[in-house]
Design a protein around this motif. Structure first.
Motif, PDB file in Angstrom:
ATOM      1  N   GLU A   1       0.856  -1.180   0.000  1.00 23.07           N
ATOM      2  CA  GLU A   1       0.000   0.000   0.000  1.00 23.07           C
ATOM      3  C   GLU A   1       0.892   1.230   0.000  1.00 23.07           C
ATOM      4  O   GLU A   1       1.891   1.269   0.708  1.00 23.07           O
ATOM      5  N   PRO A   2       0.539   2.264  -0.756  1.00 25.25           N
ATOM      6  CA  PRO A   2       1.402   3.442  -0.799  1.00 25.25           C
ATOM      7  C   PRO A   2       1.485   4.130   0.548  1.00 25.25           C
ATOM      8  O   PRO A   2       0.516   4.170   1.294  1.00 25.25           O
ATOM      9  N   SER A   3       2.665   4.654   0.841  1.00 26.35           N
ATOM     10  CA  SER A   3       2.851   5.374   2.094  1.00 26.35           C
ATOM     11  C   SER A   3       4.105   6.210   1.964  1.00 26.35           C
ATOM     12  O   SER A   3       4.924   5.992   1.081  1.00 26.35           O
ATOM     13  N   PHE A   4       4.238   7.165   2.845  1.00 29.70           N
ATOM     14  CA  PHE A   4       5.465   7.973   2.837  1.00 29.70           C
ATOM     15  C   PHE A   4       6.527   7.232   3.619  1.00 29.70           C
ATOM     16  O   PHE A   4       6.796   7.522   4.771  1.00 29.70           O
ATOM     17  N   SER A   5       7.107   6.242   3.023  1.00 35.23           N
ATOM     18  CA  SER A   5       8.105   5.480   3.753  1.00 35.23           C
ATOM     19  C   SER A   5       9.229   5.112   2.804  1.00 35.23           C
ATOM     20  O   SER A   5       9.080   5.123   1.591  1.00 35.23           O
TER      21      SER A   5
ATOM     22  N   PHE B   1       8.478   1.967   0.651  1.00 36.23           N
ATOM     23  CA  PHE B   1       7.638   2.216  -0.514  1.00 36.23           C
ATOM     24  C   PHE B   1       8.442   2.893  -1.607  1.00 36.23           C
ATOM     25  O   PHE B   1       8.343   2.543  -2.787  1.00 36.23           O
TER      26      PHE B   1
ATOM     27  N   GLU C   1       0.859  11.313  -3.434  1.00 31.63           N
ATOM     28  CA  GLU C   1       0.594   9.916  -3.107  1.00 31.63           C
ATOM     29  C   GLU C   1      -0.711   9.469  -3.746  1.00 31.63           C
ATOM     30  O   GLU C   1      -1.699  10.165  -3.661  1.00 31.63           O
TER      31      GLU C   1
ATOM     32  N   ARG D   1      -9.920   4.386   1.767  1.00 32.78           N
ATOM     33  CA  ARG D   1     -10.002   3.394   2.833  1.00 32.78           C
ATOM     34  C   ARG D   1     -11.345   3.475   3.517  1.00 32.78           C
ATOM     35  O   ARG D   1     -11.856   4.540   3.798  1.00 32.78           O
TER      36      ARG D   1
ATOM     37  N   THR E   1      -6.603  -2.072  10.956  1.00 34.79           N
ATOM     38  CA  THR E   1      -6.216  -1.077   9.960  1.00 34.79           C
ATOM     39  C   THR E   1      -5.739  -1.777   8.700  1.00 34.79           C
ATOM     40  O   THR E   1      -5.320  -2.931   8.752  1.00 34.79           O
TER      41      THR E   1
ATOM     42  N   ARG F   1       0.258  -2.245   5.634  1.00 32.54           N
ATOM     43  CA  ARG F   1       1.108  -1.664   4.622  1.00 32.54           C
ATOM     44  C   ARG F   1       1.487  -2.694   3.582  1.00 32.54           C
ATOM     45  O   ARG F   1       1.602  -2.394   2.420  1.00 32.54           O
TER      46      ARG F   1
END
Lengths: 359, 618, 283
Positions: free
Chosen positions: A205-209, A212, B36, B41, B53, B56
């Motif tokens: 899943e996209p994320s600011f990490s 990713f 992004e 969700r 949740t 990721r």
């Protein structure tokens, strides 16, 4: 125009400045800007009219996907009428155009006809970053490195030049999609060095990490390579020719004869050589928006290209217009940015000389 | 020299590119803001226990990746829309459920939300399963069922047409719904089809949605277009084993509901995959590649040369030819209002000029079992209606010589270069075989057809058109010949429905007006009579006789030319990460992709491949 | 032009020109010498996807057709489209460029705006839009579409050249003599820019082949029963999943032909540039 009797001005700029005193540079930008606006309006009108040339409308696409089994002809007609009304397709073309212009000026790009109720801006803004990511860093990097390589080849001559030049010529002339197909075949299908196409893994899943970002980078490599090397080759070849030309000019020979420091000569040589390359950059950035269409499809990269193709083949008028407008804006903005750069660098503009192409 | 040169060079380049840097950075910043990818969700479910949740990274051993049902960014999950996304597309039943699910292997209606069915004169009664619950805890009631069917009556949804066959949907006893058939048009078969596919929506949720989201201020009523603006994408209340938790333009993610009421049917066990993810790739080839690489576990699109993929542990229902179970019959529609297609002899000659073997090899990777004449499948649930004897006597096959004989006997002749001439000696014009652009298997079939027709002097060419143009031209009768599969699925109503869709003139309209069946405008009173009588026959042996007669009529008249036997779904899976898929040697569920109709039960039979298991091709 | 003829042509030009002519020759004449006739090549008589063998030197494709035969026919069609499109683009571009560069002023600005329009909207997008609306696309129609959308750079280049020539004395004299614009362009400007015109044509040839291949790969190019181009060969290869199964003989030949052709044209252009501009030569 008033009683001022200043230095002779460019005629077009004179009409536009309307009595104001503008520097050469300001005149230059104003003139360019106004023609760009004109081009934008013309582009918008063109992409408004062209899809309407065909015999099908987006309502046909919607009805085609509707399972009409059991519906009577009257009921199908009613559904068709509802959708036609909702998208103003029952109005005369000039009214549709005005509605479209009016909405666009307020920033409303409307609903997609075939993907109703998705809004055009939502759909486009999801894809835009990926298209820009694919085009901008790739081309700018290739441009910089290509020019460096080209000048090195022009100066060093010898083995470096004899090896680099034909190689750069070959790589620089490969059509983008041919190279893309070859890369996919070799590295994805056969060698399997690249495991997955697309922008990022389906498992993520996209994320600011960082993870990713790493995933995106891994997926970015092949599409990047398919554009980078070609532009690199093209730029190297072009810059090399320009440098060879400049090095042979009278002023360089004269400067050398005068014994002027090498650095200063090189500085001026490159300042002259880089200008046509900057114009070339504008041209590449413009054409690449179209060129990446196929690259995106080959690499399943989620950019504007795939969406544009689908919009066109399903006759989704609002979406076609939205994407075309955006693309035109980007191309114009990039062209204008390059013009900014040229304006700052080219002393002839500062002096307010008539503008012609430099070569 | 080199040192100073590079310094100078870099100096100039830096200066020039720094001028570029500002606008470029600005653009990049802009894209960072839209940045992004939008991921939608769902807020968490009502019960605190369900609080989870969206992860990721989805654990591979708990995720089933499926593909081939959608290609574009998701539009809507509103079942009332013309073309909703997977899994609300009208056939998949893992999020919402229908009353029944059809099993293509056995031909039975497997109860889903229903418990039992009873055929009564002029009506069909369905008993609801009292255990059925929605995800918000409310029970599934008869009111929900009645409300859902009435929704389709009130709005022009894709299922609106079923009200041609229904008089009323009501309830006389608790827990029982009665579907009263239309008085002048009693056709239980169509109704059974809808019972097996029409997913039920919760009334207490959707009546609110109708009132609030569907309300059109200007018109002062709820109308369809406004209702369509509701996407139903935020934690929709469902009754099925999976619910929508997130989606983006890259994929659609479903998560298992541990409190699914139907777990009781499987011995209180849960479905095996915790997540079902449908990545959205833009082409079928991309899905095939993903499957071969092990990134896709289940695929519903046409994968050519499935035997080639064996080394990647990708396979279909069966590991030996023809690899798939067929269920539909793509056919060549002929326009009976355009001479010479109104001449039965010409049609028979055309049927003899179709190289079925070649079509099978080139268009369908040989997935079709051997073609027999007629419109009844000689295998599966329909086999009992098929008569080999009839086929031999009345049928046809690929035989160019026989084709020419038929033409000559009928009064046609051949001109110079072998061109076919009309009975009056005039040269026959060039015909077009219409086909949607981009459907490679049909395009190839069209090519074979054109070549074959050329051998009997009929000049023809493929005409590839847009999908929407093809659909429109079919319905208004604007074609010479066109390829179509009028009955793409196996239903309780097949094989009758297959015949009705190409031979029934009950709703026949002249060329230029839209019809939804019998695009070729075939008309024959005897055929009409047979078609009308069949749905009312209950006695099995009478049914066999009736079908035999209908099939003989078909073979003699050739209203359309059948081209191949095609699977209704391409049931293909990869055994890299999951085992236990329904297969020929493991028929725990029919070959319906684990999600369609009665195929859903297969989800309880899967087991993840333990990590570290060496990959082998078996 | 006189300069070119008086100097010896650099070896690279000769090689490029020779290779190109050979390629075009094979494409044009090849089908006549090939054992299979055109109808036979299109007949789907063989087993699909057989690897190269003695019978079919480049194997067969998804439809059981001989790939080498298709390649010859496809190359011929692609080159024909390229040449036709190149001619159209060059003629339009030269006309517009010369008139704009010579006249200057408002006409120049208007024509430049028109040229800019074609640069602003990507050519491929316009082509896709047009081709989507037209049902039956013959090779001539495709060439027309491609030609009329790719003249922008020719116009720009010619405009620059004409503008730099326009202040020469012999042109002022011609004007005094009362010659019309077109006569001046024809007699006094065209001979000087002929080298650029030729180079522009060579470039447009390559661009035409490229545009046709790109369009056909998307499925919007050449359409028809027994027609084939290099682009449609690629399209069929992608559609039939040849990449996934590693069936290289189906798509590699057209890819190689396209790449080599465009490369040779590019080579020709750059070496011509050297020939016309002695400063660019290396001794």
């Amino acid at each position: 125009m008033g009683t001022d009797s200043g230095p002779p001005r460019h005629p077009a700029a004179g009409q536009l400045s309307m009595g104001l005193r503008l520097t050469g540079r300001q005149r230059y930008f104003l003139v360019r800007l106004s023609w760009y606006l004109l081009a934008l309006i013309a582009a918008v009108t063109l992409t408004f009219l062209l899809p309407r040339l065909g015999s099908t409308s987006p309502v046909d696409s919607v009805l085609a996907s509707l399972n009409t089994a059991g519906m009577s002809a009257a009921e199908v007609a009613e559904t068709r009428a509802e959708f036609t009304r909702a998208f103003h397709l029952d109005e005369p073309v000039w009214r549709q155009y005005l509605i479209y212009l009016g909405r666009t000026l307020t920033g409303d790009l409307g609903f997609s006809a075939v993907s109703y109720p998705n809004r055009c801006w939502e759909m486009v803004s999801e894809k835009l970053p990926w298209s820009l990511l694919l085009i901008l860093p790739t081309i700018v990097l290739a441009w910089i490195l290509g020019n460096i390589l080209g000048t090195l080849a022009a100066y060093k001559r010898g083995v470096f030049d004899r090896l680099l030049f034909p190689l750069a010529q070959f790589v620089g002339s490969i059509p983008f999609f041919c190279f893309g197909l070859l890369l996919v075949f070799v590295f994805y299908s056969q060698l399997a060095w690249v495991d997955e196409l697309g922008a990022y893994s389906a498992a993520v899943e996209p994320s600011f990490s960082l993870s990713f970002a790493a995933d995106v980078a891994a997926h970015y490599f092949l599409p990047f390579a398919s554009i980078f090397f070609i532009v690199l080759g093209g730029q190297a070849v072009g810059m090399r020719s320009l440098c060879i030309y400049e090095l042979d000019t009278d002023y360089v020979r004269y400067a050398k004869a005068l014994g002027i420091v090498e650095r200063k000569i090189v500085y001026y040589v490159f300042r002259n050589a880089i200008l046509p390359q900057l114009t070339g950059l504008a041209l590449i950035l413009g054409t690449m928006i179209g060129g990446t269409l196929i690259t995106e499809i080959i690499f399943s990269y989620p950019g504007l290209g795939t969406m544009m193709l689908r919009a066109i083949t399903t006759n989704d008028y609002p979406l076609i217009q939205a994407i075309a407008l955006l693309v035109a804006l980007i191309v114009l903005a990039l062209n204008f940015a390059v013009d900014l750069a040229i304006g700052l660098l080219d002393p002839r503009i500062k002096a307010g000389e008539p503008i012609g192409d430099r070569r | 020299m080199h040192v100073s040169f590079t310094k100078a060079l870099s100096g100039v380049l830096v200066r020039s590119t720094s001028c570029l840097a500002v606008p470029v950075t600005a653009v990049l910043l802009l894209l960072g803001c839209t940045g992004e990818p939008t991921v939608h969700r769902s807020p968490d479910g009502p019960s605190p226990k369900a609080r989870k949740t969206v992860p990721r990274v989805f654990p591979r051993g708990e995720t089933l990746y499926v593909g081939g049902w959608d290609w574009a960014p998701p539009v809507t999950f509103n079942r009332l829309a013309p073309d909703p996304n997977w899994p609300v597309d009208g056939v998949v039943q893992i999020m919402y459920e229908a009353l029944f699910g059809y099993d293509q292997l056995s031909g039975e209606l497997v109860p889903h939300l229903a418990r039992g069915i009873e055929r009564r004169p002029g009506a069909i009664a369905v008993k609801l399963d009292a255990r059925a619950r929605w995800s918000d805890g409310m029970p599934v009631t008869v009111e929900d069922v009645i409300y859902t069917f009435l929704l389709d009556k009130r709005y022009p949804t894709p299922r609106h047409g079923m009200w041609k066959f229904l008089e009323n949907v009501g309830s006389s006893k608790p827990g029982e719904i009665v579907f009263t058939l239309k008085k002048g048009n009693p056709n239980p078969l169509y109704v059974l089809d809808y019972l097996s596919e029409n997913v039920i929506l919760p009334k207490h949720i959707w009546s609110e949605i109708e009132r609030k989201k569907g309300w059109n201020q200007a018109a002062r009523k709820s109308d369809y277009m406004t209702l369509l603006t509701f996407k139903n994408d935020r934690n929709p209340v469902v009754s099925g084993p999976y619910r929508l938790i997130s989606y983006s333009d890259q994929k659609i993610v479903l998560q298992r509901r541990d409190d699914y009421w139907g777990n009781a049917k499987y011995g209180a066990r849960r479905a095996a995959p915790k997540y079902i993810i449908h990545p959205l790739l833009s082409t079928n080839t991309a899905y095939t590649d993903a499957m071969v690489k092990g990134h896709l576990d289940l695929a519903g699109h046409f994968i050519p040369r499935i035997w080639h993929k064996r080394t990647h542990q990708v396979r279909a229902w069966s590991t030996s030819p023809p690899y798939h179970r067929a269920g539909s019959i793509p056919a060549l529609m002929l326009n009976h209002e355009r001479p010479p297609f109104d001449d039965v002899n010409l049609r028979r000659a055309l049927a003899h000029a179709v190289d079925f073997e070649r079509i099978n090899a080139l268009a369908l990777s040989s997935y079709s079992p051997r073609m027999r004449p007629g419109f009844i499948l000689p295998f599966g649930a329909e086999a009992k209606y098929f008569s080999e004897e009839d086929a031999t006597i009345h049928g046809y096959g690929f035989d160019i010589g026989k084709s020419r004989e038929i033409l000559l006997a009928a009064g046609y002749s051949f001109g110079n270069k072998g061109r076919l001439l009309h009975k009056n000696g005039e040269a026959m014009g060039r015909f077009e075989v219409k086909c949607p652009r981009g459907w490679s298997d049909w395009e190839n079939a069209a090519r074979v057809l054109v070549a074959g027709f050329g051998k009997i002097g009929v000049s023809a060419g493929e005409r590839l058109v847009d999908y929407s143009i093809w659909k429109r031209d079919l319905s208004i009768g604007n074609f010479d010949m066109a390829i179509d599969t009028p009955t793409p699925m196996l239903w309780p109503s097949t094989p009758w429905r297959r015949f009705a869709q190409v031979m029934s003139s009950q709703n026949r309209l002249p060329v230029g007006q839209s019809v939804y069946e019998n695009y070729g405008r075939y008309s024959d009173p005897q055929a009409e009579q047979m078609i009308r009588a069949l749905p009312g026959i209950a006695n099995e042996s009478e049914l066999v006789t009736a079908y035999r007669a209908l099939n003989i009529k078909f073979m003699r008249d050739i209203p359309v030319v059948p081209l191949m036997y095609r699977p209704t779904q391409f049931h293909q899976f990869s055994e890299k990460h999951w085992r236990g898929f329904p297969a020929e040697e493991n028929p725990i569920a029919p070959p319906q992709c684990l999600m369609i109709g009665a195929g859903v039960s297969g989800l309880w039979g899967l087991t993840p491949v333990p990590r570290g298991t060496p990959q082998r091709a078996n | 032009m006189r300069r070119l003829l008086s100097n010896r042509l650099p070896p690279r030009t000769v090689v490029a020109l020779a290779a190109l002519l050979l390629l075009i020759g094979i494409a044009a004449a090849g089908p006549w010498f090939y054992p299979l006739g055109s109808t036979e090549i299109f007949e789907m008589s063989r087993a699909p996807f057989t690897p190269p063998s003695a019978v079919a030197p480049l194997g067969t494709n998804a439809l059981g057709q001989d790939v080498l035969g298709l390649l010859l026919l496809g190359a011929r069609t692609s080159f024909a489209i390229g040449i036709l499109a190149g001619l159209i683009a060059t003629v339009i571009g030269v006309l517009i460029g010369m008139v704009a560069g010579f006249k200057g002023g408002l006409l120049d600005n208007a024509l430049s705006a028109l040229t800019n329009l074609l640069i602003v909207v990507p050519q491929l997008v316009i082509l896709v839009l047009i081709c989507n609306s037209v049902a039956h696309r013959s090779y001539a129609l495709l060439a027309a579409f491609v030609g009329t959308t790719s003249w922008a750079w020719v116009a720009r280049a010619l405009r620059a050249q004409t503008a730099s020539l326009r202040h020469r004395d012999h042109i002022a004299l011609a004007r005094l003599n009362g010659l019309s614009t077109f006569a001046i362009l024809r007699k006094h400007i065209l001979p000087y820019v002929l080298s650029y015109v030729f180079m522009a044509f060579v470039m447009q040839l390559g661009a035409g082949i490229f545009a046709e291949s790109a369009l056909s790969m998307l499925g919007l190019g050449l359409s028809g029963t027994e027609v084939i181009s290099l682009g449609t060969m690629l399209h069929q290869a992608v559609e039939s999943g040849a990449f996934t199964d590693g069936l290289w003989w189906v798509f590699l030949p057209p890819t190689v032909v396209i790449t080599v052709t465009v490369y040779l044209l590019y080579l020709l252009n750059t070496s011509l540039e050297q020939a016309f501009n002695p400063r660019l030569r290396r001794h």
